[in-house]
Design a protein around this motif. Structure first.
Motif, PDB file in Angstrom:
ATOM      1  N   ASN A 228      29.258  63.608 123.971  1.00  0.00           N
ATOM      2  CA  ASN A 228      28.587  62.402 123.708  1.00  0.00           C
ATOM      3  C   ASN A 228      29.059  61.898 122.503  1.00  0.00           C
ATOM      4  OD1 ASN A 228      28.074  62.422 126.063  1.00  0.00           O
ATOM      5  ND2 ASN A 228      25.586  62.878 125.225  1.00  0.00           N
TER       6      ASN A 228
ATOM      7  N   HIS B 209      29.447  58.314 119.067  1.00  0.00           N
ATOM      8  CA  HIS B 209      28.985  56.484 119.334  1.00  0.00           C
ATOM      9  C   HIS B 209      29.623  55.676 117.768  1.00  0.00           C
ATOM     10  CE1 HIS B 209      25.996  58.598 116.315  1.00  0.00           C
ATOM     11  NE2 HIS B 209      26.053  57.985 115.572  1.00  0.00           N
TER      12      HIS B 209
ATOM     13  N   SER C  39      26.403  48.769 122.738  1.00  0.00           N
ATOM     14  CA  SER C  39      25.163  49.952 122.138  1.00  0.00           C
ATOM     15  C   SER C  39      26.529  50.682 121.593  1.00  0.00           C
ATOM     16  CB  SER C  39      24.673  50.588 123.117  1.00  0.00           C
ATOM     17  OG  SER C  39      25.110  52.000 124.015  1.00  0.00           O
TER      18      SER C  39
ATOM     19  N   LYS D  44      27.684  53.047 122.919  1.00  0.00           N
ATOM     20  CA  LYS D  44      27.124  55.325 123.573  1.00  0.00           C
ATOM     21  C   LYS D  44      27.448  55.646 124.259  1.00  0.00           C
ATOM     22  CE  LYS D  44      21.999  55.224 121.514  1.00  0.00           C
ATOM     23  NZ  LYS D  44      20.715  54.784 121.599  1.00  0.00           N
TER      24      LYS D  44
ATOM     25  N   ARG E  21      30.935  58.372 126.706  1.00  0.00           N
ATOM     26  CA  ARG E  21      31.095  59.863 126.125  1.00  0.00           C
ATOM     27  C   ARG E  21      32.777  60.493 125.807  1.00  0.00           C
ATOM     28  NH1 ARG E  21      27.858  63.116 131.078  1.00  0.00           N
ATOM     29  NH2 ARG E  21      26.347  62.395 129.019  1.00  0.00           N
TER      30      ARG E  21
ATOM     31  N   ARG F  34      27.809  57.069 129.189  1.00  0.00           N
ATOM     32  CA  ARG F  34      26.955  58.539 129.549  1.00  0.00           C
ATOM     33  C   ARG F  34      26.376  58.718 131.203  1.00  0.00           C
ATOM     34  NH1 ARG F  34      24.342  58.840 123.586  1.00  0.00           N
ATOM     35  NH2 ARG F  34      25.947  58.999 122.498  1.00  0.00           N
TER      36      ARG F  34
ATOM     37  N   GLU G 205      24.022  53.295 129.995  1.00  0.00           N
ATOM     38  CA  GLU G 205      24.084  52.681 129.316  1.00  0.00           C
ATOM     39  C   GLU G 205      25.465  51.545 129.420  1.00  0.00           C
ATOM     40  OE1 GLU G 205      22.299  51.012 125.341  1.00  0.00           O
ATOM     41  OE2 GLU G 205      22.602  53.219 125.541  1.00  0.00           O
TER      42      GLU G 205
ATOM     43  N   CYS H 271      35.435  49.832 123.486  1.00  0.00           N
ATOM     44  CA  CYS H 271      34.471  51.230 123.216  1.00  0.00           C
ATOM     45  C   CYS H 271      36.009  52.225 124.332  1.00  0.00           C
ATOM     46  CB  CYS H 271      33.516  51.440 122.893  1.00  0.00           C
ATOM     47  SG  CYS H 271      32.378  50.976 122.331  1.00  0.00           S
TER      48      CYS H 271
ATOM     49  N   TRP I 233      34.843  57.883 115.702  1.00  0.00           N
ATOM     50  CA  TRP I 233      33.473  58.260 116.581  1.00  0.00           C
ATOM     51  C   TRP I 233      32.594  59.514 116.130  1.00  0.00           C
ATOM     52  CZ3 TRP I 233      32.438  55.075 120.866  1.00  0.00           C
ATOM     53  CH2 TRP I 233      33.455  54.902 121.753  1.00  0.00           C
TER      54      TRP I 233
ATOM     55  N   GLU J 138      28.102  63.621 118.702  1.00  0.00           N
ATOM     56  CA  GLU J 138      26.733  63.886 118.919  1.00  0.00           C
ATOM     57  C   GLU J 138      26.805  65.401 119.322  1.00  0.00           C
ATOM     58  OE1 GLU J 138      24.497  61.253 120.785  1.00  0.00           O
ATOM     59  OE2 GLU J 138      25.733  59.502 119.904  1.00  0.00           O
TER      60      GLU J 138
END
Lengths: 327, 445
Positions: free
Chosen positions: A230, A232, A239, A241, A243, A257, A266, A272, A282, A285
C-alpha cells in the motif's frame, strides 16, 4: 432488522442486502459475487452466482420465496431466514451457474495475466467440475485495444457489466457498453473508440476475470511473484491511495486498493495508475493485506503480525520499507 | 352459440373505422365510465369480473391495478404490451388488425380507472403494418374527441402513443419492454421494484396485454358480475385462442373459458378436427413456452376428467401431467410430427432471443440448442438426454426474468413425455429430416 443466514443471526440496518449482511457475518456464509460491486450503483444480479434460498420472507410474512434470489439485489426484511451453503439445492444450482460461466470461457489461465487473482478461478476451484461436459466449440472474438493502455480479451469475459457501470458512473460521456444479444453479446466501445477519460483505467480493476488487462503490465510477471504494497502520493485527481506491485525494487503495476471482497476501496486516476511507476513517486505504507483466496506470496509475509513486521523493519530485512520520501 | 365479447364484429365491413365501430356500439364503455362512474368504480367492476391477464401469466387484473402506487404529483402510466412474439400466438395481432378501436376503447376506459393521462401501446417491430392501423385509429379517436384534452366534454384527458419496437421477443417481458420504451437496450430489470411502484421513467406503471385491455370495455358495459358469470370457476370471461398446426381450421377463436379441449379440437365451430384424418399426437396449449402434453393428457386429466380450456383445468396435475393456458397459442401436432424436431425449433428460437444479461440463460439456451442439433444430425448419444435434462434444470428458476423458464419448460416437458423418441434417435443414430427449414430460412446457421 434481524436476519438469519445459514443459522447465524445478525442485526443489520434497513436497506442492507442479503449479501452485505452475509459479508458482515463473515466469509464462511458470504455467497460468491462476480458482478456485484459495492461502489457501483445498480451493479449485481447478472451472474447469479450469489443466489440464495429465502426460506422465510420476514417475521410478518413468513412465506418462503418461491425461487432462489440474487442476494446482492435483495434487501433483508426483519425476521428473514436465508439458506446459502447449508442448502444443497443452492450449492447444486451454483455449480450449474459456474458451469455455464465456464462453458465458453477459454480456460487459458496459463497465459492469462489475471491468473492468481481471478475471481472465476476461485469460483471454479470452489464450485466447478473436474471436467467440462461441454463438447462444442467455444465462442471466440478478436482482441480489442480500448485506448492505449487497456486490452479487451472478450473470450474471457463473463458479461458481469461492471466495466459498463464504471463507464456509466465514474467516467463522463459513456462510450462503452454491450452490443449484440444473447451469447453473442460483447463489451464494446463502439468501433474501438478509446475511453478518453481520467478514470477509465478502473475498468481493469473491476474486471473479475482477465478480459480487461493493463497493457503496461501484460506479460511482465505472474502476480504471485510480485509483492503488493500500500502506498500513497499527493494527487489532484484522486485520493492517491493505491497498491503498488513490486518485483524487487521495480513497480510493475499500480492498482486501486482492494478490500477482502476484492473490491476497490477508492477508484484511482490514470495518472497514478500508468504514469508513476517509480518507487520514488510514492510514500510506502506497508505490505498490503493478503486475503483468504489469494495465491500471492503466502510464504513471503502472509503470516506476519504487526510485532514481527516491526522486528523485520528494525532488522532492515524488508529494505524497501524504509522508503517513505523522495530522495 | 357461445358469447363473443371481443371479436364479434370482425367480419363487419369497415369495422376498423371509427364510424362503423361506433355504429356497432363501440366506445359505449368510455361514455359509461367517464360520465357515470368514478375511477374506483371501474377498478371495482374489473375486480368483480375476475379478469385475469391474457398475456400468459394469468394474474388477476383488478389486483394488479390495485397495486398501482399513487403518490402525489407523480405521473402514472398505462402501457399496453402488444409485443406478441410467443411462437404459436397471434391473437393480439388479429384483434388489433381487425378492430383496432376495441383496443383504443379499452385503453381510454382503463386509463380513466387508473388515473393515467399518458398511455403507450408498445407494438412489436414485425407488426409495422398493424402499428399503422392503430395510429390511424388513434388519429380518428383524437378527431372525435375520444382522446386528447377533455374527453367527451369531461375533465378527463388522455394521450395515447404507439411505439414500435425493433422485434425482440424479450421486449415482451414487462420490464424489458419499459427499458425499450425508454429508449434503452431491452434488458429485463431486476425486481423488485415492480412496475406498479417504479415503472416507466421510474413512475408507477401498469403494463397489460392487448386482450386484457380490450376486455375492460365489455366488462364496463355489462358489469363485472355479469362478466364473471361467463366461464368456469376462477377462469372468467372469454379468451382468444390462436389455433395452429395440423387441424382443419387454423385461426383465432374466441371461446368461453371452460370449453372442453376435445370440443375445441374436434368441434366444427372451432378447429374442425385433425387435418387429413390423422391422429392427434400432442398439443402445446398456450404458446411455445408451456409444457407440451401428449394426446391422452391434453384431452383428459390424470384423474380421467375431461380437460377444459381454463387456467385451472389445463394446470391440473402440475407440470407432471398438466400444462398452462398461457397466452392461448394452441399448437396441435399429428402423429407424423417429430417432437425432437419441434423442440429443436423452439430451443433455437429461445437461444436466438435470449438477451444475454444473466449467465444461465445466455449460456444455457445455446448449449441446449447445440445438444439438440446432435439429435437432428443423428450424432446424439443416450447420455445427451440426461445432459439436456440437467441443463434445463439448471436454467429454470435461476434467471432474472421468466425467460429462463420459458426456455427450460419445453425441453423438460418433451423429455418428460416423449423420452423414448429421444432415446430412439440416440440408439439408431437416425437422421431427422430438416430440409424444409433450409428452404424456409436459407439454411441453418
Amino acid at each position: 432488522m434481524k436476519v438469519t443466514i445459514d443459522g447465524i443471526e445478525i442485526d443489520v440496518p434497513k436497506g442492507t442486502t442479503i449479501l452485505q449482511a452475509a459479508r458482515m457475518i463473515g466469509a464462511d456464509v458470504a455467497p460468491p459475487a462476480m458482478c456485484y460491486y459495492t461502489n457501483l450503483k445498480t451493479s449485481g444480479g447478472y451472474c447469479r452466482t450469489c443466489i440464495v434460498k429465502v426460506t422465510q420472507g420476514s417475521a410478518a410474512n413468513p412465506t418462503p420465496m418461491p425461487k432462489p434470489v440474487a442476494s446482492c439485489r435483495t434487501e433483508v426484511m426483519d425476521g428473514m431466514v436465508v439458506e446459502n451453503f447449508t442448502n444443497p439445492e443452492i450449492v447444486e444450482a451454483r455449480k450449474g451457474i459456474v458451469e455455464f460461466l465456464l462453458i465458453n470461457h477459454p480456460l487459458d489461465c496459463p497465459v492469462c495475466d489475471q491468473a492468481g487473482e481471478c475471481k472465476l478461478q476461485d469460483l471454479g476451484y470452489e464450485n466447478g467440475l473436474a471436467e467440462s461436459r461441454y463438447e462444442f466449440e467455444r465462442r471466440e472474438y478478436e482482441m480489442i485495444d480500448i485506448g492505449e493502455k487497456i486490452k479487451l480479451h472478450m473470450n474471457r469475459c463473463i458479461l458481469c457489466y461492471r466495466c459498463v457501470k464504471v463507464a456509466e458512473q465514474i467516467t463522463d460521456g459513456r462510450v462503452h457498453g454491450v452490443i449484440n444479444r444473447g451469447d453473442a453479446a460483447e463489451i464494446s466501445t463502439y468501433i474501438e473508440q478509446a475511453i478518453d477519460n481520467e478514470f477509465s483505467g478502473n475498468v481493469i480493476d473491476v474486471c473479475p476475470v482477465g478480459a480487461l488487462t493493463d497493457k503496461t503490465f501484460r506479460f511482465k510477471q505472474r502476480v504471485w511473484f510480485t509483492k503488493p504494497m500500500n502506498a500513497h502520493r499527493n494527487c489532484t485527481s484522486c485520493s492517491g491511495k493505491v497498491r503498488l506491485w513490486f518485483k524487487g525494487d521495480d513497480v510493475l503495476r499500480v492498482t486501486a486498493r482492494k478490500d477482502e471482497w476484492d473490491e476497490a476501496e477508492e477508484f484511482i486516476c490514470n495518472g497514478c495508475r500508468y504514469d508513476h511507476k517509480s518507487k520514488y513517486d510514492w510514500v510506502i505504507e506497508g505490505p498490503a493485506p493478503i486475503h483468504r483466496q489469494s495465491v500471492i506470496s503466502q510464504n513471503k509475509y502472509a503470516n506476519l503480525d504487526e510485532k514481527k513486521l516491526q522486528e523485520l523493519k528494525n532488522q532492515k530485512a524488508l529494505g524497501f520499507m524504509k522508503i517513505d520520501k523522495k530522495p | 352459440m357461445p358469447r363473443k365479447l371481443l371479436i364479434q364484429n370482425v367480419d363487419v365491413p369497415g369495422i376498423s373505422s371509427l364510424e362503423t365501430y361506433r355504429a356497432h356500439g363501440g366506445y359505449a364503455s368510455v361514455e359509461k365510465a367517464l360520465k357515470t362512474m368514478r375511477p374506483e368504480d371501474v377498478v371495482e367492476e374489473v375486480k368483480k369480473s375476475g379478469l385475469r391477464g391474457r398475456g400468459g401469466a394469468g394474474f388477476p387484473t383488478g389486483l394488479k391495478w390495485s397495486f398501482l402506487a399513487k403518490p402525489e404529483g407523480v405521473p402514472r402510466y398505462l402501457v399496453c404490451n402488444a409485443d406478441e412474439s410467443e411462437p404459436g400466438t397471434f391473437k393480439d395481432r388479429f384483434l388489433m388488425e381487425k378492430t383496432p378501436h376495441s383496443l383504443v376503447e379499452g385503453m381510454i376506459t382503463s386509463a380513466y380507472a387508473l388515473g393515467v393521462h399518458t398511455s403507450y401501446i408498445y407494438i412489436r417491430g414485425e407488426f409495422f403494418y398493424v402499428a399503422r392501423i392503430l395510429e390511424n385509429a388513434i388519429k380518428e379517436a383524437y378527431a372525435a374527441g375520444l382522446l386528447g384534452k377533455n374527453i367527451l366534454g369531461t375533465d378527463f384527458s388522455l394521450d395515447c402513443h404507439v411505439h414500435v419496437g425493433a422485434g425482440a421477443y424479450i421486449c415482451g417481458e414487462e420490464t424489458a419492454l419499459l427499458e425499450s420504451l425508454e429508449g434503452k437496450r431491452g434488458n429485463p430489470r431486476i425486481k423488485p421494484p415492480f412496475p406498479a411502484v417504479a415503472g416507466l421513467y421510474g413512475c408507477p406503471t401498469v403494463v397489460n396485454n392487448v386482450e386484457t385491455i380490450a376486455a375492460v370495455a365489455p366488462i364496463v358495459n355489462m358489469g363485472g358480475d355479469e362478466y364473471a358469470k361467463i366461464g368456469i370457476g376462477k377462469s372468467t370471461g372469454t379468451k382468444l385462442i390462436s389455433a395452429s398446426g395440423h387441424i382443419n381450421k387454423p385461426g383465432v377463436y374466441e371461446i368461453e373459458l371452460g370449453l372442453p379441449v376435445e370440443e375445441f379440437i374436434y368441434g366444427e365451430e372451432y378447429c374442425g378436427g385433425m387435418r387429413n384424418g390423422k391422429k392427434l399426437k400432442a398439443v402445446v396449449a398456450g404458446g411455445s413456452s408451456v409444457p407440451i402434453l401428449p394426446a391422452d393428457l391434453i384431452l383428459k386429466t390424470a384423474n380421467g376428467e375431461p380437460r377444459l380450456m381454463s387456467y385451472e383445468s389445463l394446470g391440473d396435475g402440475g407440470f407432471q401431467t398438466g400444462t398452462m393456458l398461457g397466452s392461448g397459442g394452441f399448437i396441435v401436432m399429428n402423429e407424423d410430427t417429430s417432437i425432437v424436431k419441434n423442440l429443436f425449433t423452439f430451443t433455437r428460437f429461445y437461444h436466438h432471443e435470449s438477451c444475454g444479461q444473466c449467465s444461465p440463460c445466455r449460456e444455457g439456451t445455446g448449449w441446449m440448442e447445440k445438444i439438440l442439433q446432435k439429435f437432428i444430425n443423428g450424432t446424439a448419444q443416450e447420455s445427451d438426454v440426461d445432459l439436456l435434462w440437467d441443463v434445463q434444470g439448471k436454467i429454470e428458476g435461476k434467471t432474472i426474468c421468466p425467460f429462463g423458464e420459458a426456455a427450460a419448460w419445453p425441453v423438460a416437458a418433451a423429455i418428460r413425455h416423449f423420452k423414448d423418441e429421444f432415446l430412439e434417435i440416440a440408439r439408431n443414430k437416425k437422421f431427422v429430416d430438416i430440409s424444409h427449414y433450409e428452404k424456409l430460412n436459407g439454411g441453418l446457421s
